[in-house]
Design a protein around this motif. Structure first.
Motif, PDB file in Angstrom:
ATOM      1  N   LEU A 140      54.991  -0.292 -44.082  1.00 25.67           N
ATOM      2  CA  LEU A 140      54.464   0.183 -45.321  1.00 25.67           C
ATOM      3  C   LEU A 140      52.994   0.722 -45.168  1.00 25.67           C
ATOM      4  O   LEU A 140      52.128   0.117 -44.722  1.00 25.67           O
ATOM      5  CB  LEU A 140      54.528  -0.840 -46.302  1.00 25.67           C
ATOM      6  N   PHE A 141      52.897   2.287 -45.551  1.00 27.02           N
ATOM      7  CA  PHE A 141      51.557   2.620 -45.231  1.00 27.02           C
ATOM      8  C   PHE A 141      50.956   2.861 -46.552  1.00 27.02           C
ATOM      9  O   PHE A 141      51.491   3.522 -47.547  1.00 27.02           O
ATOM     10  CB  PHE A 141      51.681   4.002 -44.645  1.00 27.02           C
ATOM     11  N   LEU A 142      49.664   2.337 -46.661  1.00 22.72           N
ATOM     12  CA  LEU A 142      49.063   2.284 -48.077  1.00 22.72           C
ATOM     13  C   LEU A 142      47.642   3.234 -48.031  1.00 22.72           C
ATOM     14  O   LEU A 142      46.939   3.231 -49.158  1.00 22.72           O
ATOM     15  CB  LEU A 142      48.737   0.956 -48.595  1.00 22.72           C
ATOM     16  N   ASN A 143      47.333   3.775 -46.970  1.00 26.00           N
ATOM     17  CA  ASN A 143      46.225   4.640 -46.821  1.00 26.00           C
ATOM     18  C   ASN A 143      46.301   5.838 -48.042  1.00 26.00           C
ATOM     19  O   ASN A 143      47.692   6.460 -48.149  1.00 26.00           O
ATOM     20  CB  ASN A 143      45.897   4.848 -45.583  1.00 26.00           C
ATOM     21  N   ALA A 144      45.251   6.572 -48.004  1.00 23.51           N
ATOM     22  CA  ALA A 144      45.302   7.784 -48.879  1.00 23.51           C
ATOM     23  C   ALA A 144      45.830   8.890 -48.036  1.00 23.51           C
ATOM     24  O   ALA A 144      46.474   9.934 -48.755  1.00 23.51           O
ATOM     25  CB  ALA A 144      44.000   8.185 -49.596  1.00 23.51           C
ATOM     26  N   THR A 145      45.675   8.718 -46.545  1.00 25.04           N
ATOM     27  CA  THR A 145      46.168   9.903 -45.959  1.00 25.04           C
ATOM     28  C   THR A 145      46.733   9.472 -44.698  1.00 25.04           C
ATOM     29  O   THR A 145      45.921   8.424 -44.090  1.00 25.04           O
ATOM     30  CB  THR A 145      45.164  11.344 -45.855  1.00 25.04           C
ATOM     31  N   GLY A 146      47.461  10.078 -43.862  1.00 26.27           N
ATOM     32  CA  GLY A 146      47.701   9.727 -42.492  1.00 26.27           C
ATOM     33  C   GLY A 146      48.731  10.362 -41.663  1.00 26.27           C
ATOM     34  O   GLY A 146      49.274  11.235 -42.294  1.00 26.27           O
ATOM     35  N   VAL A 147      48.873  10.100 -40.333  1.00 27.95           N
ATOM     36  CA  VAL A 147      50.115  10.741 -39.648  1.00 27.95           C
ATOM     37  C   VAL A 147      50.682   9.580 -39.203  1.00 27.95           C
ATOM     38  O   VAL A 147      50.362   8.406 -38.756  1.00 27.95           O
ATOM     39  CB  VAL A 147      49.086  11.454 -38.105  1.00 27.95           C
ATOM     40  N   ILE A 148      52.246   9.795 -39.294  1.00 26.34           N
ATOM     41  CA  ILE A 148      53.089   8.850 -38.952  1.00 26.34           C
ATOM     42  C   ILE A 148      53.949   9.338 -37.875  1.00 26.34           C
ATOM     43  O   ILE A 148      54.718  10.409 -38.098  1.00 26.34           O
ATOM     44  CB  ILE A 148      53.977   8.521 -40.043  1.00 26.34           C
ATOM     45  N   ASP A 149      53.920   8.866 -36.626  1.00 29.56           N
ATOM     46  CA  ASP A 149      54.712   9.465 -35.532  1.00 29.56           C
ATOM     47  C   ASP A 149      56.092   8.587 -35.294  1.00 29.56           C
ATOM     48  O   ASP A 149      56.099   7.322 -34.973  1.00 29.56           O
ATOM     49  CB  ASP A 149      53.917   9.269 -34.077  1.00 29.56           C
ATOM     50  N   MET A 150      57.041   9.375 -35.643  1.00 30.67           N
ATOM     51  CA  MET A 150      58.551   8.497 -35.226  1.00 30.67           C
ATOM     52  C   MET A 150      59.123   9.160 -34.205  1.00 30.67           C
ATOM     53  O   MET A 150      60.430   9.101 -34.182  1.00 30.67           O
ATOM     54  CB  MET A 150      59.288   8.618 -36.894  1.00 30.67           C
ATOM     55  N   LEU A 151      58.684   9.820 -33.464  1.00 30.20           N
ATOM     56  CA  LEU A 151      59.066  10.396 -32.147  1.00 30.20           C
ATOM     57  C   LEU A 151      59.551   9.050 -31.337  1.00 30.20           C
ATOM     58  O   LEU A 151      58.865   8.353 -31.103  1.00 30.20           O
ATOM     59  CB  LEU A 151      58.227  11.372 -31.296  1.00 30.20           C
ATOM     60  N   GLY A 152      60.825   9.054 -30.607  1.00 35.33           N
ATOM     61  CA  GLY A 152      61.124   8.191 -29.933  1.00 35.33           C
ATOM     62  C   GLY A 152      60.959   6.704 -30.290  1.00 35.33           C
ATOM     63  O   GLY A 152      60.706   5.870 -29.641  1.00 35.33           O
ATOM     64  N   ALA A 153      61.508   6.423 -31.655  1.00 36.70           N
ATOM     65  CA  ALA A 153      61.452   5.335 -32.592  1.00 36.70           C
ATOM     66  C   ALA A 153      62.476   4.525 -31.690  1.00 36.70           C
ATOM     67  O   ALA A 153      63.383   4.719 -31.137  1.00 36.70           O
ATOM     68  CB  ALA A 153      61.914   5.350 -33.687  1.00 36.70           C
ATOM     69  N   GLU A 154      61.943   3.074 -31.818  1.00 37.11           N
ATOM     70  CA  GLU A 154      62.925   1.973 -31.112  1.00 37.11           C
ATOM     71  C   GLU A 154      64.061   1.821 -31.893  1.00 37.11           C
ATOM     72  O   GLU A 154      64.994   1.149 -31.097  1.00 37.11           O
ATOM     73  CB  GLU A 154      62.226   0.719 -31.113  1.00 37.11           C
ATOM     74  N   SER A 155      64.283   2.243 -33.024  1.00 36.63           N
ATOM     75  CA  SER A 155      65.706   2.344 -33.902  1.00 36.63           C
ATOM     76  C   SER A 155      66.147   3.490 -34.114  1.00 36.63           C
ATOM     77  O   SER A 155      65.431   4.196 -34.344  1.00 36.63           O
ATOM     78  CB  SER A 155      65.469   1.215 -34.965  1.00 36.63           C
ATOM     79  N   ARG A 156      67.553   3.486 -34.010  1.00 32.59           N
ATOM     80  CA  ARG A 156      68.141   4.927 -34.389  1.00 32.59           C
ATOM     81  C   ARG A 156      68.002   5.132 -35.755  1.00 32.59           C
ATOM     82  O   ARG A 156      67.951   6.215 -36.391  1.00 32.59           O
ATOM     83  CB  ARG A 156      69.621   4.629 -33.886  1.00 32.59           C
ATOM     84  N   ASP A 157      68.115   4.063 -36.672  1.00 31.33           N
ATOM     85  CA  ASP A 157      67.746   4.110 -38.037  1.00 31.33           C
ATOM     86  C   ASP A 157      66.335   3.720 -38.247  1.00 31.33           C
ATOM     87  O   ASP A 157      66.063   2.555 -38.355  1.00 31.33           O
ATOM     88  CB  ASP A 157      68.542   3.375 -39.017  1.00 31.33           C
ATOM     89  N   CYS A 158      65.388   4.514 -38.281  1.00 33.99           N
ATOM     90  CA  CYS A 158      63.930   4.210 -38.421  1.00 33.99           C
ATOM     91  C   CYS A 158      63.645   4.552 -39.968  1.00 33.99           C
ATOM     92  O   CYS A 158      63.586   5.474 -40.335  1.00 33.99           O
ATOM     93  CB  CYS A 158      63.020   4.880 -37.503  1.00 33.99           C
ATOM     94  N   THR A 159      62.884   3.412 -40.715  1.00 38.50           N
ATOM     95  CA  THR A 159      62.647   3.560 -42.185  1.00 38.50           C
ATOM     96  C   THR A 159      61.102   3.257 -42.218  1.00 38.50           C
ATOM     97  O   THR A 159      60.839   2.131 -41.838  1.00 38.50           O
ATOM     98  CB  THR A 159      63.541   2.906 -42.797  1.00 38.50           C
ATOM     99  N   VAL A 160      60.209   4.150 -42.945  1.00 39.85           N
ATOM    100  CA  VAL A 160      59.080   3.942 -43.247  1.00 39.85           C
ATOM    101  C   VAL A 160      58.639   4.116 -44.631  1.00 39.85           C
ATOM    102  O   VAL A 160      59.586   4.830 -45.262  1.00 39.85           O
ATOM    103  CB  VAL A 160      57.995   4.726 -42.400  1.00 39.85           C
TER     104      VAL A 160
END
Length: 396
Positions: free
Chosen positions: A199-219
């Protein structure tokens, strides 16, 4: 019968064997809706009558095909007001992915005239924004640089940081201690393979989901009430023909996409957003950049609360500074997608049974399934969600 000979009275032994097992239905819960169509939960048990006594049996001993439903439709009264909607607008783009919107308004079903929306706030409202596709866009020239060069060419996110005192006030709104939401370094947010379930709570950011460890990746992304989240896709390596897709869902929108994602800008129109990436092939995924800004439309009431912390206390009624008390106050709970929400009622007093009405209750909604539970009177309870989001409504 006087002329007819009367037969002798005699006793005959009857079959004292047990009756065959049967299903027994007992009402166990109130209607889930105060008006209109709802669901009532009923207790279904397998019993057997033996020598005049009812014996409880295991369910497999009763005929499975004849088992009654545990939830049945119910109607307490006809709803006096209801939500109605205009037609969907045309797709916002001439090609590619866009959005469609529609207007909502509260309707008196008897006169078919619009009334103040405050009369409909007891009832759930359908979506007013949805995704659409206007067909493929003409081919565009794309640079031949490396992925790193393309990322560097993107304009960096506008920093929405606030002074320390203001940030502490935000943390109070989030239901967290000031030290519970430390700034997340950009390097940590960009680290690959470790973002799933966060869970990301900052006002701004970058989320890198390339090569995630799970086939179903949820943020999940969360901000205080009064803000809304926008997301742009910086890079995508999804294989659309293989069924890879990314889903965006918020309280007022739901959208999926795969093709031409780097051209997309997603506006959640609320303060929380769930992003789910379904990937079949290893190494594929998306890189997202998110920002928050002041909401363009108020979608909450002054007594509503938003909680993000791992634990918290919910107290109702909420007394507002100007001594007003809203009729229906809501608490929104969002936790990390890898977690679930549990709510325990420590103390409830909704009045004596003689004073109770169908409008005096607590409603708990599981956002992922949209199933609701209703609690009346002094009924203490323990409730658990199937997903990472829940809502509580306190009615009168």
């Amino acid at each position: 019968c006087h002329p007819v000979p009367k037969p002798e009275s005699r006793m005959e032994v009857c079959d004292l064997g047990p009756c065959p097992p049967r299903w027994k239905v007992t009402p166990a819960g109130p209607c889930s809706s105060s008006c209109g169509l709802g669901l009532a939960v009923q207790l279904v048990t397998c019993v057997q009558i033996h020598q005049g006594k009812e014996i409880l049996l295991e369910e497999h001993l009763c005929p499975v095909a004849e088992k009654p439903l545990t939830s049945v439709p119910c109607v307490i009264r006809t709803c006096s007001y209801e939500w109605s909607f205009s037609e969907w607008t045309e797709c916002s783009t001439s090609c590619g992915n866009g959005i469609q919107t529609r207007q909502d308004f509260c309707l008196n079903p008897l006169t078919r005239k619009q009334v103040n929306p405050i009369f409909c706030r007891h009832f759930p409202k359908a979506i007013v924004v949805r995704g659409c596709s206007a067909g493929p866009c003409p081919e565009q020239v794309v640079g031949t640089g490396s992925h790193g060069a393309e990322l560097q060419a993107v304009t960096p996110a506008t920093q929405l940081t606030t002074p320390a005192t203001a940030e502490e006030e935000r943390h109070k709104d989030l239901g967290l201690a000031p030290s519970a939401v430390p700034p997340v370094p950009q390097e940590q947010m960009k680290s690959r393979g470790g973002v799933c379930g966060k869970l990301f709570l900052n006002a701004t950011g970058v989320i890198d989901m390339l090569g995630a460890e799970s086939r179903d990746c949820t943020v999940a992304i969360g901000r205080p009430l009064g803000e809304e989240i926008t997301v742009s896709v910086l890079e995508s390596s999804l294989n659309c023909s293989a069924g890879e897709v990314v889903l965006f869902s918020g309280r007022m929108m739901w959208r999926t996409g795969c093709r031409k994602l780097p051209l997309s800008l997603i506006n959640s129109r609320t303060n929380t957003l769930i992003v789910k990436q379904r990937v079949l092939l290893p190494g594929n995924g998306v890189i997202l950049q998110y920002n928050s800004r002041a909401a363009t439309k108020k979608y909450y009431q002054d007594c509503d609360k938003q909680l993000f912390g791992p634990q918290g206390e919910i107290v109702n009624p909420v007394q507002l500074p100007d001594q007003r008390q809203e009729v229906v106050c809501r608490t929104f709970i969002t936790v990390a997608p890898r977690h679930r929400v549990a709510i325990r009622a420590l103390y409830i007093d909704l009045g004596n049974e003689s004073n109770q009405t169908h409008f005096n209750y607590i409603l708990v909604r599981d956002v992922s399934t949209m199933k609701t539970m209703v609690f009346h009177g002094k009924q203490q309870f323990f409730w658990q969600s199937t997903g990472s989001q829940a809502e509580i409504e306190f009615h009168e």
